[in-house]
Design a protein around this motif. Structure first.
Motif, PDB file in Angstrom:
ATOM      1  N   CYS A 263       0.794  -1.343  -0.069  1.00  0.00           N
ATOM      2  CA  CYS A 263       0.019   0.295   0.041  1.00  0.00           C
ATOM      3  C   CYS A 263       0.947   1.240  -0.105  1.00  0.00           C
ATOM      4  N   VAL A 264       0.564   2.156  -1.075  1.00  0.00           N
ATOM      5  CA  VAL A 264       1.863   3.144  -1.146  1.00  0.00           C
ATOM      6  C   VAL A 264       0.742   4.466  -0.942  1.00  0.00           C
ATOM      7  N   ASP A 265       1.380   5.249   0.023  1.00  0.00           N
ATOM      8  CA  ASP A 265       0.799   6.433   0.068  1.00  0.00           C
ATOM      9  C   ASP A 265       0.208   7.388  -0.884  1.00  0.00           C
ATOM     10  N   ALA A 266       1.217   7.970  -1.634  1.00  0.00           N
ATOM     11  CA  ALA A 266       1.214   8.577  -2.858  1.00  0.00           C
ATOM     12  C   ALA A 266       0.234   8.117  -3.725  1.00  0.00           C
ATOM     13  N   LEU A 267       0.044   6.795  -3.740  1.00  0.00           N
ATOM     14  CA  LEU A 267      -1.233   5.996  -4.611  1.00  0.00           C
ATOM     15  C   LEU A 267      -2.420   5.913  -4.080  1.00  0.00           C
ATOM     16  N   ASN A 268      -2.591   6.596  -3.070  1.00  0.00           N
ATOM     17  CA  ASN A 268      -3.910   6.414  -2.263  1.00  0.00           C
ATOM     18  C   ASN A 268      -4.252   4.866  -1.768  1.00  0.00           C
TER      19      ASN A 268
ATOM     20  N   VAL B  13       5.193   0.682 -10.306  1.00  0.00           N
ATOM     21  CA  VAL B  13       5.263   1.508  -8.967  1.00  0.00           C
ATOM     22  C   VAL B  13       6.052   2.531  -9.340  1.00  0.00           C
ATOM     23  N   LEU B  14       7.417   2.175  -9.663  1.00  0.00           N
ATOM     24  CA  LEU B  14       8.412   3.263  -9.617  1.00  0.00           C
ATOM     25  C   LEU B  14       7.931   4.358 -10.687  1.00  0.00           C
ATOM     26  N   ASP B  15       7.663   3.815 -11.949  1.00  0.00           N
ATOM     27  CA  ASP B  15       7.225   4.708 -12.758  1.00  0.00           C
ATOM     28  C   ASP B  15       5.983   5.983 -12.283  1.00  0.00           C
ATOM     29  N   GLN B  16       5.145   5.239 -11.578  1.00  0.00           N
ATOM     30  CA  GLN B  16       4.167   5.981 -11.049  1.00  0.00           C
ATOM     31  C   GLN B  16       4.617   7.120  -9.835  1.00  0.00           C
ATOM     32  N   LEU B  17       5.767   6.744  -9.304  1.00  0.00           N
ATOM     33  CA  LEU B  17       6.403   7.616  -8.160  1.00  0.00           C
ATOM     34  C   LEU B  17       7.240   8.379  -8.574  1.00  0.00           C
ATOM     35  N   ALA B  18       7.780   8.360  -9.859  1.00  0.00           N
ATOM     36  CA  ALA B  18       8.776   9.037 -10.542  1.00  0.00           C
ATOM     37  C   ALA B  18       8.954  10.672 -10.198  1.00  0.00           C
TER      38      ALA B  18
ATOM     39  N   VAL C 140      -6.378 -12.084  11.679  1.00  0.00           N
ATOM     40  CA  VAL C 140      -5.460 -11.200  12.311  1.00  0.00           C
ATOM     41  C   VAL C 140      -4.845 -10.703  11.041  1.00  0.00           C
ATOM     42  N   GLU C 141      -4.024  -9.381  11.399  1.00  0.00           N
ATOM     43  CA  GLU C 141      -3.450  -8.696  10.346  1.00  0.00           C
ATOM     44  C   GLU C 141      -1.942  -8.367  10.830  1.00  0.00           C
ATOM     45  N   GLY C 142      -1.206  -8.420   9.977  1.00  0.00           N
ATOM     46  CA  GLY C 142       0.398  -7.849  10.503  1.00  0.00           C
ATOM     47  C   GLY C 142       0.566  -6.584   9.225  1.00  0.00           C
ATOM     48  N   ARG C 143       1.563  -5.746   9.641  1.00  0.00           N
ATOM     49  CA  ARG C 143       2.027  -4.553   8.775  1.00  0.00           C
ATOM     50  C   ARG C 143       3.436  -4.435   9.006  1.00  0.00           C
ATOM     51  N   MET C 144       3.984  -4.025   7.918  1.00  0.00           N
ATOM     52  CA  MET C 144       5.358  -3.601   7.907  1.00  0.00           C
ATOM     53  C   MET C 144       5.635  -1.993   7.385  1.00  0.00           C
ATOM     54  N   ASP C 145       6.214  -1.185   8.165  1.00  0.00           N
ATOM     55  CA  ASP C 145       6.035   0.153   7.323  1.00  0.00           C
ATOM     56  C   ASP C 145       7.376   0.410   6.727  1.00  0.00           C
ATOM     57  N   GLY C 146       7.524   1.488   5.742  1.00  0.00           N
ATOM     58  CA  GLY C 146       8.840   1.761   5.210  1.00  0.00           C
ATOM     59  C   GLY C 146       8.583   2.732   4.025  1.00  0.00           C
ATOM     60  N   ARG C 147       8.916   2.843   2.959  1.00  0.00           N
ATOM     61  CA  ARG C 147       9.140   3.573   2.006  1.00  0.00           C
ATOM     62  C   ARG C 147       9.570   3.191   0.757  1.00  0.00           C
ATOM     63  N   ILE C 148       9.210   3.752  -0.643  1.00  0.00           N
ATOM     64  CA  ILE C 148       9.650   3.195  -1.871  1.00  0.00           C
ATOM     65  C   ILE C 148      10.754   3.966  -2.244  1.00  0.00           C
ATOM     66  N   ILE C 149      11.913   3.247  -2.439  1.00  0.00           N
ATOM     67  CA  ILE C 149      13.002   4.076  -2.925  1.00  0.00           C
ATOM     68  C   ILE C 149      13.208   4.145  -4.348  1.00  0.00           C
ATOM     69  N   THR C 150      14.274   4.835  -4.814  1.00  0.00           N
ATOM     70  CA  THR C 150      13.950   5.095  -6.335  1.00  0.00           C
ATOM     71  C   THR C 150      14.562   3.963  -7.377  1.00  0.00           C
TER      72      THR C 150
END
Length: 204
Positions: free
Chosen positions: A73-78, A108-113, A140-150
């Motif tokens: 789930c990418v923040d900038a892609l809603n 995904v990389l193109d969409q976040l360029a 149950v649910e699990g989550r791992m947070d981070g960011r998309i690099i370039t």
């Protein structure tokens, strides 16, 4: 009293992963049930898809069935690709052997360029469900947070791992060892939570 569980997958790696977490249970995969149905992931949420598969396999086998659904789930892609993570690029199946993961990652990389680094937050989510033949269900649910690099880094993992940098680590999930990844991943967290739930039961 049955201590047998069926994991709704034909992936032996996933079966081994769950078997390692549930030492008190006999965990089998769909290889033991070659006539088990293929269950399309038609729901709009991870929880919905996990339950859909678990219910179908429990009904078919007469055993408690475990299933999971996960995605990026990418923040900038809603919040997308979300439940569409595995087929985000539109490439899937035998038509594109070995190319689907790469195509999804590159899209995904193109969409976040043009998205600035502070706005490239993302997280992985996994929903793990168990359905019992008597109708009981638990999710149950699990989550791992981070960011998309370039640009991709690392050679391990699969899917979006080479472009997902884990929060606070400075490394992508493709740069982690399998054990390191399991300890912090969304799937590892979800399945450990499911294992904890199963310890409260006298009969799965």
């Amino acid at each position: 009293m049955s201590r047998r569980l069926v994991l709704a997958t034909r992936n032996p790696g996933k079966v081994t992963e769950l078997r390692d977490l549930l030492t008190g249970y006999e965990v089998v995969g769909l290889a033991e049930f070659p006539d088990a149905p293929e269950v399309p992931e038609t729901e709009l949420t991870f929880v919905g898809n996990a339950l859909l598969k678990a219910r179908a396999i429990a009904a078919h086998t007469g055993l408690a069935a475990v299933s999971d659904d996960s995605g990026l789930c990418v923040d900038a892609l809603n919040g997308m690709p979300g439940v569409l993570s595995a087929r985000w690029s539109g490439r899937f199946g035998a038509e594109h052997p070995g190319g689907r993961d790469r195509a999804n990652l590159e899209l995904v990389l193109d969409q976040l360029a043009d998205v600035a680094e502070p706005e490239r937050g993302a997280h992985f989510v996994c929903a793990a469900a168990i359905a019992h033949p008597d109708g009981r269900e638990h999710v149950v649910e699990g989550r791992m947070d981070g960011r998309i690099i370039t640009a991709p880094r690392g050679t391990g993992g699969f899917g979006y791992d080479p472009v997902f940098e884990v929060a606070g680590s400075g490394r992508t999930t493709a740069e982690l060892t399998p054990r390191e990844k399991s300890e912090i991943s969304h799937r590892g967290r979800a399945f450990r939570a499911l294992a904890a739930y199963l310890t409260t039961l006298t009969d799965p």
